[in-house]
Design an enzyme around this catalytic site. Sequence first.
Site, PDB file in Angstrom:
ATOM      1  CG  ASP A 284     -82.677   6.089 -32.706  1.00 28.32           C
ATOM      2  OD1 ASP A 284     -81.739   5.596 -32.052  1.00 28.32           O
ATOM      3  OD2 ASP A 284     -82.504   6.929 -33.465  1.00 28.32           O
ATOM      4  CG  ASP A 508     -77.158   8.568 -40.980  1.00 25.13           C
ATOM      5  OD1 ASP A 508     -77.342   7.421 -40.935  1.00 25.13           O
ATOM      6  OD2 ASP A 508     -75.800   8.975 -40.872  1.00 25.13           O
TER       7      ASP A 508
END
Length: 569
Positions: A284, A508
């Site tokens: 990311d 997550d």
Amino acid sequence: MRPRTALLAAAALIAASASTATAMTAPERGAAAAAAGCKVEYKVQNQWDSGFTAAVTVTNTGDAVNSWDLTWSFAGNQKVSQGWNAEIAQSGSGVSAKSLSYNGSLSTGSSASFGFNASYSGSNALPTVFKLNGVACNADPGGPTDPPDPDPGDRVDNPYAGAKGYVNPEWSANAAAEPGGSRIANQSTAVWLDRIAAIEGVGTGMGLRDHLDEALKQKGSGELVVQFVIYNLPGRDCSALASNGELGPTEIDKYKTQYIDPIAAIFADPKYASLRIVTTVEIDSLPNLVTNTGGRPTATPQCDVMKANGNYVKGVGYALNKLGDVSNVYNYVDAGHHGWLGWDDNFGPSADIMKQAATAEGATVSDVHGFITNTANYSALKEEYFTINDTVAGKSVRESKWVDWNRYVDEQSFAQAFRTKLVSVGFDSNIGMLIDTSRNGWGGTARPTGPGASTSVDTYIEGGRIDRRIHVGNWCNQSGAGLGERPQAAPAAGIDAYVWVKPPGESDGASKEIPNNEGKGFDRMCDPTYTGNPRNNNNMSGALPDAPLSGKWFSAQFQELMKNAHPAL
């Protein structure tokens, strides 16, 4: 560099990743009890789909001999078909190469060379143990064995080819404890090094050396890939609170000296030279610098800070440089996913910033073996019932609400196209892509069986899309998701492997605020009641309820993933 036909070498005491090594034998028994010793250099000079050519040089480091017989065993199904400068015979996997009349005499320090052609299928694994006149070249009676010489040029083209995958015992135990979990408990998943403490092991958990030691046990006589996620940048994940990290935006020196340096030192231990170590580098981070900065609707102040101070680029460059120095480490840089970088404004700039990071802090593009997409995400591998070229009622599918002018509709087409773009900006033409398929199966009763109605471009897409998320920007504990393709090597052109980098069943992010000492915040995208933000066009989050902190075991998610697996379990 990662040549398509790597120059490979092996010696008696070393693993396949080293180039050359010297090993002294113990004295021979019998009438001619001369002290034997040898150095063997075994190189694959040329390799194709079904065969290869090898060159072998044996150097006598012991007493003089009048004839020699070098023996080894192949680890795979290699079969010698033709040889020269030696009398070569093979029985099963065992090979004997005997000297000829003109090259049998070897004084101390002299060498003889020979070569052969052979066939193979699957993995052309290197022999690792040689014997000279019956004595193994694996012990020095006067001292310790020599360590392998590092040679990053000797990496294989695809580390997953012909190799088993490491099964993390901790994840496997969690999976096996779930009803029905034994069906996938032996799948290979990545180990996440998401903080400094993870190197030594958190609490009673396994540390990095524990995993590598276990990998050696699982390896046996074949090849094994063990995967680690390098994930602890300063100011980590500037756009998603659930995966914030322990280091502040300016703590780049701490990242280097207390995180990357210790990992690199452990990877470089000769004890682990026979493992193929794959790293997924800082998920990311680099995509955030493109999409979530500079006044865009999706920008955050935190991402603007990280772009300004350069610590994402510096951190990734430093990691690539240090880890890339270890000859059996294969670095794959995170490249987002199609629902993030597939738009024109994001596609090219993302490749450019990855090139910038790959040439920062002493790194070069040769430190990058490839890239990985869809890490810990849910993008469908292949949309089966529409393509980006389809038109409905005079409109391109790009005009649909779901595709929203993206140039890609699924992960595999994006990964292949992004690979081409990366090569165009200066990465090696042989880079390979990985796709995380751990949670993008989208099976179960909601999976479509054909295209949607052609009433409009939206009905066509909505009725036929495999990816059943509310919006392609939704990323946290998605309801209805299923296990995807099982890990496999070389499934498509340019794709090194489908992998399970995000271990199925690990959350997550928490669906509500949970105090913790891991630096992990509460992100509303993990809250099932959240109505969204500009990143998901203000849609509902689609997250499952009652989720724990990121990385913690989430039984309800694991059960849903198994139920909706495609291919089905």
